[in-house]
Write a protein that holds these residues in place. Structure first.
Motif, mmCIF file in Angstrom:
data_model
loop_
_atom_site.group_PDB
_atom_site.id
_atom_site.type_symbol
_atom_site.label_atom_id
_atom_site.label_comp_id
_atom_site.label_asym_id
_atom_site.label_seq_id
_atom_site.Cartn_x
_atom_site.Cartn_y
_atom_site.Cartn_z
ATOM 1 N N SER A 19 18.927 1.339 -2.522
ATOM 2 C CA SER A 19 17.409 1.194 -1.719
ATOM 3 C C SER A 19 18.812 0.584 -0.334
ATOM 4 O O SER A 19 18.625 0.221 -0.128
ATOM 5 N N PHE A 21 16.303 -1.886 1.159
ATOM 6 C CA PHE A 21 15.774 -3.481 1.065
ATOM 7 C C PHE A 21 16.504 -4.023 -0.323
ATOM 8 O O PHE A 21 16.748 -3.252 -1.680
ATOM 9 N N TRP A 23 15.251 -6.942 -2.497
ATOM 10 C CA TRP A 23 13.895 -8.639 -2.579
ATOM 11 C C TRP A 23 14.679 -9.738 -3.817
ATOM 12 O O TRP A 23 15.059 -8.582 -4.728
ATOM 13 N N SER A 24 14.432 -10.511 -3.400
ATOM 14 C CA SER A 24 15.363 -11.557 -3.888
ATOM 15 C C SER A 24 13.986 -13.218 -4.013
ATOM 16 O O SER A 24 13.636 -13.363 -3.573
ATOM 17 N N THR A 49 12.320 -11.245 5.722
ATOM 18 C CA THR A 49 11.002 -11.290 6.264
ATOM 19 C C THR A 49 10.553 -12.114 4.205
ATOM 20 O O THR A 49 10.932 -11.691 3.723
ATOM 21 N N GLY A 51 8.343 -12.713 1.572
ATOM 22 C CA GLY A 51 7.606 -12.425 0.256
ATOM 23 C C GLY A 51 5.790 -12.103 0.503
ATOM 24 O O GLY A 51 5.504 -11.441 0.680
ATOM 25 N N GLY A 58 3.903 -10.700 -3.285
ATOM 26 C CA GLY A 58 5.898 -11.561 -2.263
ATOM 27 C C GLY A 58 5.891 -12.316 -2.499
ATOM 28 O O GLY A 58 6.948 -13.320 -2.236
ATOM 29 N N TYR A 61 9.313 -15.027 -3.304
ATOM 30 C CA TYR A 61 10.823 -13.967 -2.768
ATOM 31 C C TYR A 61 11.424 -14.098 -1.343
ATOM 32 O O TYR A 61 10.106 -13.674 -0.353
ATOM 33 N N ARG A 63 13.202 -10.673 1.235
ATOM 34 C CA ARG A 63 13.495 -8.883 1.375
ATOM 35 C C ARG A 63 14.398 -9.403 2.996
ATOM 36 O O ARG A 63 14.070 -9.365 3.483
#
Length: 93
Positions: A19, A21, A23-24, A49, A51, A58, A61, A63
């Motif tokens: 990916s 991206f 996410w975390s 960004t 989430g 979102g 999180y 991103r």
């Protein structure tokens, strides 16, 4: 490299299969993804960004877009580490 670097700082981020991206989940001592994202910008100079920009699911999180070169990503890890923002906030009594 980014996932491993932040994980080594105590912010575990799962490495995606493929990916551009990542996410975390935000650190536990933050209430909103927007506040964490703003602190990343102001305290470490790192832009993500929140989430919440992607809807209610979102929230909690952030991103990352993997669009920078290796040296810039290494600097982001160092800047976040130097900011101290991943450490739990404590209050003095």
């Amino acid at each position: 490299m980014l996932c491993e670097g932040f994980s080594n700082l105590g912010w575990p981020i799962a490495k995606p299969e493929a990916s551009m991206f990542i996410w975390s989940r935000i650190p536990d001592h933050y209430d909103t993804s927007e506040q964490f994202a703003m602190d990343l910008v102001t305290q470490a100079g790192v832009i993500v960004t929140p989430g919440s920009a992607f809807g209610p699911s979102g929230e909690g999180y952030v991103r990352f877009a993997l669009v920078q070169d290796k040296e810039t990503l290494q600097q982001a890890i160092l800047s976040v580490d130097n900011s101290g923002m991943l450490r739990e906030k404590t209050t003095n009594l």
